[in-house]
Design a protein around this motif. Structure first.
Motif, short mmCIF file in Angstrom:
data_model
loop_
_atom_site.label_atom_id
_atom_site.label_comp_id
_atom_site.label_asym_id
_atom_site.label_seq_id
_atom_site.Cartn_x
_atom_site.Cartn_y
_atom_site.Cartn_z
N UNK A 76 -31.65 -0.09 -25.94
CA UNK A 76 -30.37 -0.75 -25.72
C UNK A 76 -30.23 -1.26 -24.29
N UNK A 77 -30.60 -0.45 -23.30
CA UNK A 77 -30.48 -0.89 -21.90
C UNK A 77 -31.36 -2.10 -21.64
N UNK A 78 -32.62 -2.03 -22.04
CA UNK A 78 -33.54 -3.15 -21.80
C UNK A 78 -33.08 -4.41 -22.55
N UNK A 79 -32.54 -4.24 -23.75
CA UNK A 79 -32.04 -5.38 -24.51
C UNK A 79 -30.83 -6.01 -23.81
N UNK A 80 -29.96 -5.17 -23.25
CA UNK A 80 -28.79 -5.68 -22.53
C UNK A 80 -29.24 -6.49 -21.31
N UNK A 81 -30.20 -5.95 -20.57
CA UNK A 81 -30.71 -6.66 -19.39
C UNK A 81 -31.32 -7.99 -19.80
N UNK A 82 -32.10 -8.00 -20.87
CA UNK A 82 -32.73 -9.24 -21.33
C UNK A 82 -31.68 -10.30 -21.68
N UNK A 83 -30.56 -9.86 -22.23
CA UNK A 83 -29.50 -10.80 -22.61
C UNK A 83 -28.73 -11.31 -21.40
N UNK A 84 -28.59 -10.49 -20.36
CA UNK A 84 -27.76 -10.86 -19.22
C UNK A 84 -28.54 -11.36 -18.01
N UNK A 85 -29.80 -10.97 -17.89
CA UNK A 85 -30.64 -11.40 -16.77
C UNK A 85 -32.09 -11.45 -17.23
N UNK A 86 -32.47 -12.49 -17.96
CA UNK A 86 -33.81 -12.57 -18.55
C UNK A 86 -34.95 -12.38 -17.53
N UNK A 87 -34.71 -12.75 -16.31
CA UNK A 87 -35.75 -12.59 -15.28
C UNK A 87 -36.05 -11.14 -14.96
N UNK A 88 -35.13 -10.25 -15.22
CA UNK A 88 -35.31 -8.82 -14.93
C UNK A 88 -35.69 -8.01 -16.16
N UNK A 89 -35.88 -8.68 -17.30
CA UNK A 89 -36.17 -7.97 -18.55
C UNK A 89 -37.44 -7.13 -18.46
N UNK A 90 -38.48 -7.68 -17.85
CA UNK A 90 -39.73 -6.93 -17.72
C UNK A 90 -39.57 -5.67 -16.90
N UNK A 91 -38.81 -5.78 -15.81
CA UNK A 91 -38.55 -4.61 -14.97
C UNK A 91 -37.75 -3.54 -15.73
N UNK A 92 -36.78 -3.99 -16.51
CA UNK A 92 -35.96 -3.04 -17.27
C UNK A 92 -36.80 -2.32 -18.32
N UNK A 93 -37.67 -3.06 -18.99
CA UNK A 93 -38.54 -2.42 -20.00
C UNK A 93 -39.50 -1.44 -19.33
N UNK A 94 -39.99 -1.78 -18.14
CA UNK A 94 -40.84 -0.86 -17.39
C UNK A 94 -40.09 0.39 -16.98
N UNK A 95 -38.83 0.23 -16.59
CA UNK A 95 -38.01 1.37 -16.22
C UNK A 95 -37.79 2.29 -17.41
N UNK A 96 -37.52 1.71 -18.57
CA UNK A 96 -37.32 2.51 -19.77
C UNK A 96 -38.60 3.31 -20.08
N UNK A 97 -39.75 2.67 -19.94
CA UNK A 97 -41.03 3.35 -20.20
C UNK A 97 -41.26 4.47 -19.19
#
Length: 57
Positions: free
Chosen positions: A19-40
């Protein structure tokens, strides 16, 4: 309006939620990779902390 929250629930345990990574992807696509890395990273560290709490941090 009543909305089902089933899509937000983890697929196989609390650490599986994206959910967090999906929210970031929707609101700041440039940071989506970082958010998914953080979740991992959190998934890895939280798994360790259950067995050895002193290692988390």
């Amino acid at each position: 309006m009543i909305v089902s929250l089933d899509a937000l629930l983890p697929a196989s345990g609390p650490q599986a939620s994206t959910t967090y990574a999906d929210w970031v992807a929707a609101h700041d696509p440039g940071a989506a990779g970082l958010a998914r890395g953080l979740v991992e990273d959190m998934h890895t560290e939280l798994g360790r902390s259950r067995h050895k709490p002193g290692r988390f941090g």
